[in-house]
Design an enzyme around this catalytic site. Structure first.
Site, PDB file in Angstrom:
ATOM      1  N   THR A 187       0.875  -1.179   0.000  1.00  0.00           N
ATOM      2  CA  THR A 187       0.000   0.000   0.000  1.00  0.00           C
ATOM      3  C   THR A 187       0.908   1.223   0.000  1.00  0.00           C
ATOM      4  O   THR A 187       2.062   1.141   0.450  1.00  0.00           O
ATOM      5  CB  THR A 187      -0.878   0.055   1.262  1.00  0.00           C
ATOM      6  N   GLU A 329      -5.686  -3.863  -1.059  1.00  0.00           N
ATOM      7  CA  GLU A 329      -6.051  -5.060  -0.298  1.00  0.00           C
ATOM      8  C   GLU A 329      -7.185  -5.858  -0.948  1.00  0.00           C
ATOM      9  O   GLU A 329      -7.475  -6.972  -0.542  1.00  0.00           O
ATOM     10  CB  GLU A 329      -6.486  -4.663   1.126  1.00  0.00           C
ATOM     11  N   LYS A 439     -14.204  16.008  12.262  1.00  0.00           N
ATOM     12  CA  LYS A 439     -15.084  15.851  13.408  1.00  0.00           C
ATOM     13  C   LYS A 439     -15.334  17.212  14.046  1.00  0.00           C
ATOM     14  O   LYS A 439     -14.474  17.758  14.727  1.00  0.00           O
ATOM     15  CB  LYS A 439     -14.489  14.880  14.425  1.00  0.00           C
ATOM     16  N   TRP A 444     -19.721  14.169  12.422  1.00  0.00           N
ATOM     17  CA  TRP A 444     -18.821  13.999  11.290  1.00  0.00           C
ATOM     18  C   TRP A 444     -19.241  14.844  10.089  1.00  0.00           C
ATOM     19  O   TRP A 444     -20.415  14.939   9.764  1.00  0.00           O
ATOM     20  CB  TRP A 444     -18.796  12.543  10.842  1.00  0.00           C
TER      21      TRP A 444
HETATM   22  P1  ADP Z   1      -3.381   3.799  -0.544  1.00  0.00           P
HETATM   23  O1  ADP Z   1      -3.954   5.034  -1.204  1.00  0.00           O
HETATM   24  O2  ADP Z   1      -3.419   3.819   0.951  1.00  0.00           O
HETATM   25  O3  ADP Z   1      -2.161   3.224  -1.151  1.00  0.00           O
HETATM   26  P2  ADP Z   1      -5.059   2.250  -2.176  1.00  0.00           P
HETATM   27  O4  ADP Z   1      -4.406   2.767  -3.380  1.00  0.00           O
HETATM   28  O5  ADP Z   1      -5.253   0.819  -2.016  1.00  0.00           O
HETATM   29  O6  ADP Z   1      -4.362   2.668  -0.869  1.00  0.00           O
HETATM   30  O7  ADP Z   1      -6.399   3.055  -2.013  1.00  0.00           O
HETATM   31  C1  ADP Z   1      -7.539   2.538  -1.406  1.00  0.00           C
HETATM   32  C2  ADP Z   1      -8.425   3.646  -0.939  1.00  0.00           C
HETATM   33  O8  ADP Z   1      -8.729   4.556  -1.996  1.00  0.00           O
HETATM   34  C3  ADP Z   1      -9.773   3.169  -0.465  1.00  0.00           C
HETATM   35  O9  ADP Z   1      -9.713   2.704   0.860  1.00  0.00           O
HETATM   36  C4  ADP Z   1     -10.608   4.430  -0.594  1.00  0.00           C
HETATM   37  O10 ADP Z   1     -10.430   5.279   0.527  1.00  0.00           O
HETATM   38  C5  ADP Z   1     -10.014   5.116  -1.795  1.00  0.00           C
HETATM   39  N1  ADP Z   1     -10.861   4.855  -2.969  1.00  0.00           N
HETATM   40  C6  ADP Z   1     -10.663   3.951  -3.935  1.00  0.00           C
HETATM   41  N2  ADP Z   1     -11.621   4.035  -4.880  1.00  0.00           N
HETATM   42  C7  ADP Z   1     -12.460   5.010  -4.502  1.00  0.00           C
HETATM   43  C8  ADP Z   1     -13.655   5.582  -5.045  1.00  0.00           C
HETATM   44  N3  ADP Z   1     -14.176   5.181  -6.204  1.00  0.00           N
HETATM   45  N4  ADP Z   1     -14.240   6.576  -4.346  1.00  0.00           N
HETATM   46  C9  ADP Z   1     -13.734   7.012  -3.179  1.00  0.00           C
HETATM   47  N5  ADP Z   1     -12.618   6.526  -2.625  1.00  0.00           N
HETATM   48  C10 ADP Z   1     -11.982   5.541  -3.271  1.00  0.00           C
END
Ligand code: ADP
Length: 541
Positions: A187, A329, A439, A444
């Site tokens: 990630t 994930e 918050k 929220w």
């Molecule tokens: P990171 O950004 O931590 O590396 P990822 O690339 O796996 O992790 O991103 C996952 C996160 O991206 C999700 O938990 C969510 O918050 C956000 N996300 C992914 N797709 C969408 C979407 N279509 N709309 C809103 N948020 C999204």
């Protein structure tokens, strides 16, 4: 009494099956990689031969039977060779994000114990200076994608094409257990160190089958698929498996990621399906607007897709954006926004609002919302918001070598860290990431909803809303707004625009006009950066 067992063959779901399928049935289908000298043309047949030779290269280099093989590369045919050559010989592909900070890059290579890294020449200067910090890497194989970057004269450095030319093709077929690890991706570590997600052959094949299906990206033999979403993060959203599985042609942008170059490639190569994060589509809109093209579907996710962006595509490019939700994930695609038949007669405004949702889980994934920190399910009424949890054969059970980090609840659901509401049909509406919620006075405020509302203003290019400390309310929203070139906008105009759209206590305390929203390594708004930049923001009296 024991239930009766079926009498069907138990054939493992491995990446070899996709490889063999495309090699045998779609060998003449083109693969195109863009480069500084123009597009380079190939076919799946030529790619398959090279991929088998790559298996031989890994043997020659002495990579262990379960060795991790790093890639540090743009989207290209060579990267697709690695996507199969590595796992089909039983090794584990470790895609390295070329935009990671140096310390994070060293961390993930060492944590994954990569034995070799395949690196594009155009990004070699980002990796080579760190080589002595990467304790397990024995070889750096340079893939010459153009440019003039110096290739170090060092015994660890090898040339991809030279190795390939000298190698014997291998037969594959060594992976018998579909639960064998195929690839890993960390990630991007918006909090703490990056964490490794270890995909299996089975999860990869099942995810690709969902992605390729009509409610997913819907890809078939008539398609020309172009992943803009990087192969170096989150599996290019499954496109590297879905397109070969479907016998679709593939177009790779290589290092040519400028909006104009991407738009020209889409038009020139007759791309029908493409996918990327909202920032990409935001930047490409003026370059695609009004042009003739073959696009049939544009996939978008990674962060919320503003309704205004999707509508601008519908009006100016001729098709709205298809929104998907997921995480590293979850492989990553878990839900998608294909509208159900019940909305066939809905007006455009209703459809636009529906497309702004993250959609219904694709078959195979289940979703629920719970009161955070519990397993108490909340109602599907589109009002209650809680932590989104998912379960399914392509959702991670735990992170790689992270004892003490609990990804899954005791009843087997993966905690996403996203806050969402579900409507009566289980369509997901992401309100925020837990850490981005604001918050205020114990209640929220969704930063995503505020951003969507602000980005609907015609003079706004981008907007990110973050919490700033407030002595009375704890936190209050601050809107950070980028104005479109040639437009002007005042704080009062932004707030007047918002007033009819959101509850009065949601109205940001202030509007900061900034030149650009900082982005993460995968092109998402980096609210962490904005929060620290405005950490001392004076509270409104
Ligand atoms: P990171 O950004 O931590 O590396 P990822 O690339 O796996 O992790 O991103 C996952 C996160 O991206 C999700 O938990 C969510 O918050 C956000 N996300 C992914 N797709 C969408 C979407 N279509 N709309 C809103 N948020 C999204």
């Amino acid at each position: 009494m024991r239930p009766m067992l079926g009498l069907m063959q138990d054939v493992p779901l491995t990446l070899d099956t996709i490889f063999r399928h495309v090699e045998q049935h779609h060998g003449d289908v083109p693969i195109v990689t863009n480069g500084p000298g123009g597009p380079v043309r190939s076919t799946y047949a030529a790619w398959a031969d090279r991929t088998r030779r790559l298996g031989g290269v890994l043997d020659t280099l002495g990579v262990s039977a379960d060795g991790r093989v790093g890639t540090f590369a743009w989207n290209s045919q060579r990267h697709l060779e690695l996507y199969y050559g590595v796992p089909c010989t039983g090794r584990v592909l470790h895609t390295l994000n070329i935009r990671l900070f140096p310390e994070q890059l060293t961390y993930v290579v060492n944590h994954g114990e990569d034995e070799v890294v395949f690196v594009d020449r155009t990004v070699l200067p980002l990796l080579w200076p760190l080589i002595d910090t990467m304790t397990t890497v024995r070889h750096v194989v340079v893939m010459d994608d153009g440019g003039t970057n110096e290739v170090p004269d060092d015994p660890r450095v090898r040339d991809y094409e030279t190795l390939l030319a000298a190698a014997e093709p291998v037969a594959f077929g060594v992976v018998r257990d579909e639960n064998t690890a195929a690839s890993m991706c960390y990630t991007s570590g918006t909090t703490g160190n990056p964490k490794g997600v270890l995909y299996s052959h089975r999860s990869t094949v099942l995810h690709a089958m969902a992605v390729v299906s009509p409610n997913g990206f819907g890809i078939g033999v008539h398609d020309v698929a172009m992943p803009v979403v990087p192969m170096f993060h989150a599996n290019a959203w499954g496109l590297a498996q879905a397109a070969p599985m479907a016998g679709a042609a593939m177009v790779f942008p290589g290092a040519m990621m400028q909006p104009q170059a991407l738009a020209d490639l889409i038009v020139a190569e007759g791309v029908t399906f493409t996918a990327g994060v909202p920032t990409i589509w935001q930047g490409m809109l003026p370059h695609l607007a009004g042009r003739e093209h073959q696009l049939r579907k544009i996939g978008c996710g990674g962060s919320a897709v503003p309704a205004a962006l999707s509508e601008a595509y519908r009006e100016q490019v001729g098709l709205p954006i298809y929104q998907a939700w997921g995480m590293t994930e979850t492989h990553p695609v878990a839900s998608g926004g294909t509208l159900a038949r019940r909305y066939d007669d809905a007006d455009e405004a209703t459809k636009a609002a529906l497309r702004a949702r993250q959609g219904v889980p694709l078959f195979g994934v289940q979703a629920r919302i719970v009161t955070a920190g519990t397993t108490d399910e909340l109602p599907w009424d589109d009002v209650a918001t809680g932590e989104l949890q998912v379960r399914g054969p392509w959702c991670a059970a735990s992170y790689y070598e992270e004892p003490g980090t609990e990804l899954t609840t005791e009843d087997g659901w993966m905690k996403t860290g996203d806050i969402a509401a579900l409507d009566e049909f289980g369509s997901i509406r992401i309100a925020d990431r837990t850490k981005d919620l604001i918050k205020s006075g114990g209640e929220w405020i969704s930063s995503v909803d505020l951003e969507n509302a602000i980005m609907a203003h015609p003079a706004v290019a981008e907007a990110a809303v973050v919490a700033v400390p407030n002595p009375t309310w704890g936190e209050r929203p601050l809107a950070c707004v980028v104005v479109k070139p040639g437009e002007t906008l005042t704080e009062a105009q932004v707030l007047d625009h918002l007033r009819p759209l959101v509850a009065s206590w949601w109205l940001p305390d202030a509007v900061e006009f900034i030149d650009e929203v900082p982005k993460t390594s995968v092109g998402k708004f980096s609210k962490k950066d904005l929060r620290s930049r405005f950490a001392e923001y004076p509270a409104k009296s």
